[in-house]
Design a protein around this motif. Structure first.
Motif, short mmCIF file in Angstrom:
data_model
loop_
_atom_site.label_atom_id
_atom_site.label_comp_id
_atom_site.label_asym_id
_atom_site.label_seq_id
_atom_site.Cartn_x
_atom_site.Cartn_y
_atom_site.Cartn_z
N ILE A 72 15.30 -7.49 5.92
CA ILE A 72 14.02 -6.89 6.27
C ILE A 72 14.02 -6.53 7.76
O ILE A 72 14.47 -7.33 8.60
CB ILE A 72 12.86 -7.85 5.96
N LYS A 73 13.50 -5.38 8.09
CA LYS A 73 13.41 -4.93 9.48
C LYS A 73 12.03 -4.37 9.72
O LYS A 73 11.60 -3.43 9.05
CB LYS A 73 14.47 -3.88 9.78
N GLY A 74 11.30 -4.98 10.65
CA GLY A 74 9.97 -4.51 10.98
C GLY A 74 10.00 -3.39 12.00
O GLY A 74 11.06 -2.83 12.32
N VAL A 75 8.85 -3.06 12.55
CA VAL A 75 8.75 -2.00 13.55
C VAL A 75 9.55 -2.36 14.79
O VAL A 75 10.18 -1.50 15.43
CB VAL A 75 7.27 -1.75 13.91
N ARG A 135 0.81 -1.22 0.00
CA ARG A 135 0.00 0.00 0.00
C ARG A 135 0.84 1.27 0.00
O ARG A 135 0.31 2.37 -0.11
CB ARG A 135 -0.92 0.00 1.23
N GLY A 136 2.15 1.14 0.13
CA GLY A 136 2.99 2.32 0.12
C GLY A 136 4.45 1.93 0.07
O GLY A 136 4.82 0.78 0.35
N GLN A 158 -4.08 -5.29 8.75
CA GLN A 158 -3.33 -4.22 9.40
C GLN A 158 -2.18 -3.75 8.52
O GLN A 158 -1.53 -4.55 7.84
CB GLN A 158 -2.76 -4.72 10.75
N SER A 159 -1.93 -2.45 8.53
CA SER A 159 -0.81 -1.89 7.77
C SER A 159 0.47 -1.99 8.59
O SER A 159 0.52 -1.55 9.75
CB SER A 159 -1.08 -0.42 7.42
N VAL A 160 1.47 -2.59 8.01
CA VAL A 160 2.75 -2.79 8.69
C VAL A 160 3.85 -2.16 7.84
O VAL A 160 3.96 -2.43 6.65
CB VAL A 160 3.05 -4.29 8.88
N GLU A 161 4.66 -1.31 8.45
CA GLU A 161 5.77 -0.69 7.73
C GLU A 161 7.05 -1.45 8.01
O GLU A 161 7.33 -1.84 9.14
CB GLU A 161 5.93 0.77 8.14
N MET A 162 7.83 -1.67 6.99
CA MET A 162 9.11 -2.37 7.15
C MET A 162 10.17 -1.72 6.29
O MET A 162 9.88 -1.14 5.25
CB MET A 162 8.96 -3.84 6.78
#
Length: 238
Positions: A112-115, A74-75, A97-101
């Protein structure tokens, strides 16, 4: 008889005025009613854009959405080298849910690194099933391929896009060409592309994503190209 003529005179003058008005429109204003030639050749603009994007060494781009298109990504804000190395951020929808990584791709590895938590290294083949930014500059999967395979080309107008003078061209984006840029596409989509009128580089692509089922969510995905041939330095995170 003279009285009758007096009563008919205003009617006669009105009819004459209408007839003369119609004649004037047909002679002087009729061009407005006829289809005008488009202000530019949309197919030629796309050919020029395909050539301009074919040999890029790097590109920066953002991904945004309008409404709720049925796609996972989504972004995003990505910097990409032609070899496939990339870094940036992605916003993914998982379980509603929107998750930024954060994401860094170097060689055959993707980090990859999540919140929360640190960096996690995964094989590039596994990460590409979610999103593969290297497809953007790949001549067989990316922007150049997309621009040369669109259908339903229609010159729509000239306007500013991301602050640049551009041509807007309506197109149908083939599933096979756009799914490498927007994962989750299941059919051809209608959209627009914006091409710089000065250097013919692609500024923006917008695809209208249909719902997966009747009554389902729908929306648009927009990819905006922000930098071209910038000397990015991309390294694996420490």
């Amino acid at each position: 008889m003279s009285g009758l003529r007096g009563r008919l005179a205003p009617v006669f003058l009105f009819v004459c005025a209408v007839v003369l008005g119609m004649s004037a429109t047909a002679c002087s204003g009729g061009d407005e009613g006829r289809a005008k030639a488009p202000p530019f050749d949309g197919a030629q603009v796309l050919r020029q854009a395909s050539a301009a994007m074919a040999n890029l060494k790097s590109v920066g781009f953002t991904v945004t959405t309008e409404d709720k298109p049925p796609v996972a990504v989504r972004g995003g804000d990505i910097k990409l080298l032609r070899a496939g190395d990339a870094e940036g951020t992605l916003t993914i929808v998982q379980s509603g849910q929107s998750v930024e990584m954060k994401i860094v791709a170097v060689g055959q590895s993707v980090y990859i690194k999540g919140v929360t938590g640190g960096w996690r290294q995964v094989p590039k083949a596994l990460a590409s099933s979610l999103y593969d930014p290297s497809a953007v500059l790949d001549p067989n999967r990316g922007i150049s391929k997309l621009l040369s395979s669109v259908t339903g080309v229609k010159a729509e107008g000239r306007e500013k896009a991301d602050g640049k003078d551009s041509y807007r061209v309506g197109v149908t984006l083939p599933k096979a060409a756009i799914e490498g840029l927007i994962p989750g596409i299941r059919s051809d989509v209608r959209g627009q592309v914006w091409v710089s009128s000065s250097d013919h580089k692609l500024i923006k692509v917008r695809g209208e994503i249909p719902p997966l089922a009747e009554g389902g969510e729908k929306g648009s995905v927009v990819i905006t190209f922000t930098e071209f041939d910038h000397p990015y330095t991309i390294k694996a995170p420490v």
